[in-house]
Every structure is written in C-alpha cells, then in structure tokens.
Enzyme design. Sequence first.
Site, PDB file in Angstrom:
ATOM      1  N   GLY A  34       0.818  -1.204   0.000  1.00 53.16           N
ATOM      2  CA  GLY A  34       0.000   0.000   0.000  1.00 53.16           C
ATOM      3  C   GLY A  34       0.851   1.252   0.000  1.00 53.16           C
ATOM      4  O   GLY A  34       2.082   1.197  -0.047  1.00 53.16           O
ATOM      5  N   HIS A  71      12.209  12.461   8.015  1.00 48.11           N
ATOM      6  CA  HIS A  71      13.111  13.499   7.488  1.00 48.11           C
ATOM      7  C   HIS A  71      12.922  13.727   5.992  1.00 48.11           C
ATOM      8  O   HIS A  71      13.418  14.708   5.450  1.00 48.11           O
ATOM      9  CB  HIS A  71      14.576  13.197   7.840  1.00 48.11           C
ATOM     10  CG  HIS A  71      15.218  12.115   7.028  1.00 48.11           C
ATOM     11  ND1 HIS A  71      16.576  11.902   7.035  1.00 48.11           N
ATOM     12  CD2 HIS A  71      14.711  11.173   6.197  1.00 48.11           C
ATOM     13  CE1 HIS A  71      16.882  10.902   6.242  1.00 48.11           C
ATOM     14  NE2 HIS A  71      15.769  10.436   5.728  1.00 48.11           N
TER      15      HIS A  71
END
Length: 387
Positions: free
Chosen positions: A246, A266
């Site tokens: 997914g 990040h």
Amino acid sequence: MHRGRSASARQERDFRALMDLAHGFMASQVLFAGCALRVFDAAALGPVDAAALARSSGLSPRGTRLLLDACAGLGLLRRRRGAGPRGPAYTNSPLASTFLVAGSPLSQRSLLLYLAGTTYLCWGHLADGVREGRSQYARAVGVDADDPFTAIYRSEAERLLFMRGLQETWSLCGGRVLAAFDLSPFRVICDLGGGSGALARMAARLYPGSEVTVFETPDVVAAARAHFPPPADEDGAEPRVRFLSGDFFRSPLPPADLYVLARVLHDWADAACVELLRRVRGALRPGGAVLLVESVLSPGGAGPTRTLLLSLTMLLQARGRERTEAEYRALTARAGFSRLRLRRPRGPYHAMMAARGGGAGARSDGGGGEATSQTGSGTGREVGAQD
C-alpha cells in the site's frame, strides 16, 4: 615580527583546511570509482599490481596506477614497494576489507554506489537547490517528478541499488536502534516503509514474541520477493516477517501495538509528517507507541556537522529536513502523541519513542490493506541513505 609569524602560520593552517574542503569531492570520487571498478574485490583475493589489474579488468594501466596510489594515500589500500617492472603491490586496508568488499557481511558498497549515482549528482546543483528550495533530480538525473521516489526508482537497477544500500545501513546500526528501548511489550510491530525487510527481520530476532509486519509499496514488495531472500538464523529458521502492500499516505494502515518509522519523517515537510503520524496513531491500539529512527540535531540545530549535511541532502532529494528533539516532540504532539523520549545509541542514528496518548489529534485511518504473507520485504520511503 612575532605577530607576523603567528598570523602567517594561522593563514597557512587555514589555507590547508580550505583546500581540504575544496578538494573533498575528489576523495569521494576515488572511493566511488574504487567500488565501481571492484578494486577492493580484486585486492581481497591477494596483493594486486596496477598492470595485472588493468589487464584483468579492461582498464588503462596509467589510470589504474594513479587510482591505486590515490586509494593508498586515502588509507583505503596499503602500498607495498615492489621490485622490477611490476611496480608496487596493493592490499586492502582493514577499512576496505570490512566495508568495501562486496562479500563482506558489513559491506557498504551498494550504499556508496547509490550515493555516487544519485546523491552526488544532486549535490552538484546545491546552489540551485538553495535558490529554488526544491529537489534537483531534474538537473541531476533528468527526472522531474513530484514524488522523490519516482526519481530514485527511475529504473529497476536503481531501485535494487537503493534497497541494497538501505539493507547495508541496517547491518551496521539496526540492532542498536531497535535495542535502545525495550520493545518486548509490543506484540504486533509494523515497520512503515520498511525497505528490504532488514530492520523488520532484526526486530523479529531481537523480540521473538512479536509479530512483525512491513508496510511497503507493491513494486518494492515484488522486488524484495525476487531479490532479497531472508537469511536463515543459526538454527536454520527464517525470521518470520509479514508484508502488506500500500501507500502509507493513502491506504488503510494495519492495526499494531508499535509502529516503526525509520528514517522516514526526514523526507517530508512538517505538515506531511503530522498527517502521517496522525494516520499511524489512528492505526495504533490502546497503549501503543511509535518508534522514530532519525539523525537528530543538537539543541538549537547547530550540529553535528554530518546531520547538517544530511539536511541539505533532504533539500536536494526530498521535501524535508533533519530536526531537533524539540521539533520531533512538537510534530508528535500535534498528531496526538505524548511523552516523546530520545535515546542516543552509538552510531549515526537515534531512537525516539512517543506514546499513543488518549487525547484528540488522530484521524482513524487504520484498517486492512492488501496482505501478503512473505518472508521478504520492500524498499523504504527514505532518500538520503548515508552513513
């Protein structure tokens, strides 16, 4: 006179430091070329000389000698004085034997080749990135994509190189970040964007009472099945890891007691991080938590230097940046989490854990997903794979 001599000596030191910075890219390219040309693999079989290596590898004798000498100068090879026309012989340094030989358990060769073929090229456009505030894939590799992973996965070969690089990273520091907190109370663990499954398999070994799932994109899971068979443990058993396919921003996320986001946040701007954390919180069971693995900046964001440079990589290759502990605490709080704790195990990456909490802030996006029971994995949603 004394002041003049002191100023001159200081200027000389500063000039040497300046030249070291200015020529640093040359050292990187020597390292990358040595890996690409398999110099260290050849030296792992025994001492090599430039002429023989050039013949066996189809290289120019002159270029080979210059590269070998540069590798020796950088401490990657050891140079033995030779007698006769063959010239000096070269052997691997301990660093090269450990990290640069393809067959070494701790080899970082794929990571370095990824850096050479993608990250290094993007860094060549740093000034453009600072001016524009956006990634530089279009200039660097000719792929202008809104999703950074479209550029990273621009070919099957690049996808596999990236996956191998991430796997190599976790071979060095994965166990430390997973042991930074006791994860044994969490029966169901989901590694979101879990790469080739390397970190998930480590979690399964460290916490054998837990069920570990990797949530990854379908194309990455397919690549993992084909190219990343799980290694057997000492007793011959394979660490059992389940895979779900997914998109973690769109697809329902599976219920779990602990979500692991290793070098994921990040990549993304603050708003996207909060959105993803809210989705994760909505999929967590009561008493659950999220484990974040990142290179955390010091208070105030003044260092360490490696993390500051990695933050620039996020500018050039993604949409995010590196953050301080306070900034991660603010992101998790906005998503409804509480009690963020930071641990700094030895190595470049840190572990943070935040509790699910009971207040508002979560959107309930959890649920099923396309399940595939497989002892393999896919590649993670992480861009700047540097160690």
